[in-house]
Design a protein around this motif. Structure first.
Motif, PDB file in Angstrom:
ATOM      1  N   VAL A   8       1.001  -0.831  -0.003  1.00  0.00           N
ATOM      2  CA  VAL A   8      -0.148  -0.252   0.317  1.00  0.00           C
ATOM      3  C   VAL A   8       0.890   1.302   0.164  1.00  0.00           C
ATOM      4  N   PHE A  15      -4.159   4.569   4.193  1.00  0.00           N
ATOM      5  CA  PHE A  15      -2.862   3.653   3.546  1.00  0.00           C
ATOM      6  C   PHE A  15      -2.929   2.828   4.832  1.00  0.00           C
ATOM      7  N   HIS A  18      -6.553   1.097   4.284  1.00  0.00           N
ATOM      8  CA  HIS A  18      -6.449  -0.795   2.866  1.00  0.00           C
ATOM      9  C   HIS A  18      -5.978  -1.371   3.419  1.00  0.00           C
ATOM     10  N   GLN A  19      -4.378  -0.982   4.823  1.00  0.00           N
ATOM     11  CA  GLN A  19      -4.051  -2.428   5.106  1.00  0.00           C
ATOM     12  C   GLN A  19      -4.771  -3.508   5.545  1.00  0.00           C
ATOM     13  N   THR A  29       0.351  -7.548   3.578  1.00  0.00           N
ATOM     14  CA  THR A  29       0.864  -5.652   3.550  1.00  0.00           C
ATOM     15  C   THR A  29       1.954  -5.051   4.071  1.00  0.00           C
TER      16      THR A  29
END
Length: 287
Positions: A8, A15, A18-19, A29
């Motif tokens: 990411v 970010f 999203h992880q 990730t």
């Protein structure tokens, strides 16, 4: 088979969110800040945030060989699954209007997807909202997806190589409306618009008092366009406005092979279907 390792981009933006979503659907990730972080990744997510800030940081960071982070991401995205959300979608676009005047030659783009994107189509930060959008195809659960739009861009048109995964009907903010008006004039005049600079629509006094928008092109682009001018013509087609309103049908999700774009922020919901969709894209590429 080991679960995919998805990076990411962590230069700026959402970010960490999203992880968490990627890990919730079984992926490993890694935060990506320098080119070396791209090593051994199976895919990458370019998150929402401020595309101008990411562009400035990405072009300033260089490897020992002199390559910028952006150049490394361009190489990576040519072969590996890459997903751009909101600001990340802008970065994957081949054409962008409403670009930032902060960057000398307009918005720094990674490119790769034949789409024309309008920055901040849906308005400013205070105009953020949630609306129902089409769900990702092939993922269990056919109900609408809760699209979160924050200073969100919109895809105005897509090339024949791009698969449209979702559209919404939405009215452009005043800023975007002025930019679109000028874009339509340029297309009708036969210009091949690559990038367009900012117009401050809030300072307009009448429809006649619109600042001229400069089309920014590099010398190489100008030379190439001159060479091909007799063979090709502009192909941007804007969706028509809905009857009685200023609304347009715009694209909010699209895919070109291993490249995925969404205008909204799927990382800010509790619905992980788009992250599951991207994880499947990555796994299929590994087979």
């Amino acid at each position: 088979m080991q679960e995919p390792l998805i990076g990411v981009l962590a230069l700026q933006g959402a970010f960490e969110e999203h992880q968490k979503c990627l890990e919730a659907v079984g992926c490993r990730t890694r935060q990506v800040r320098v080119p070396e972080d791209l090593t051994d990744l199976d895919g990458i997510v370019l998150p929402g945030g401020e595309s101008t800030a990411m562009g400035l940081i990405g072009t300033a960071t260089k490897t020992s060989e002199g390559e910028t982070m952006w150049e490394c991401l361009q190489k990576f995205s040519k072969n590996k699954p890459t997903w751009g959300t909101c600001a990340g979608m802008i970065l994957l676009a081949e054409k962008c209007i409403g670009t930032s005047a902060v960057i000398e030659d307009g918005q720094s783009l990674i490119g790769g997807v034949d789409i024309c994107v309008c920055r901040n189509y849906f308005g400013s930060q205070i105009s953020s909202f949630e609306m129902a959008t089409p769900p990702p195809p092939g993922i269990s659960g056919n109900h609408d997806y809760p699209g979160v739009f924050i200073r969100a861009p919109a895809i105005l048109s897509a090339g024949p190589s791009v698969e449209v995964l979702g559209t919404v009907s939405a009215t452009p903010c005043r800023h975007a409306a002025v930019t679109l008006q000028e874009l339509e004039k340029k297309i009708m005049a036969g210009e091949n618009v690559v990038k367009m600079s900012v117009v401050d629509a809030l300072e307009r006094k009448s429809s006649q008092e619109v600042d001229y928008i400069v089309v920014v092109k590099s010398p190489a682009e100008n030379a190439e366009e001159k060479k091909d001018s007799d063979e090709t013509k502009p192909s941007i087609v804007l969706p028509g406005a809905a009857d009685g309103t200023n609304a347009r049908e715009v694209i909010c999700a699209a895919r070109k092979g291993h490249l995925l774009c969404t205008a909204f922020h799927p990382e800010l919901t509790e619905d992980n279907r788009w992250h599951e969709y991207f994880a499947q894209m990555v796994k299929q590429t590994k087979l």
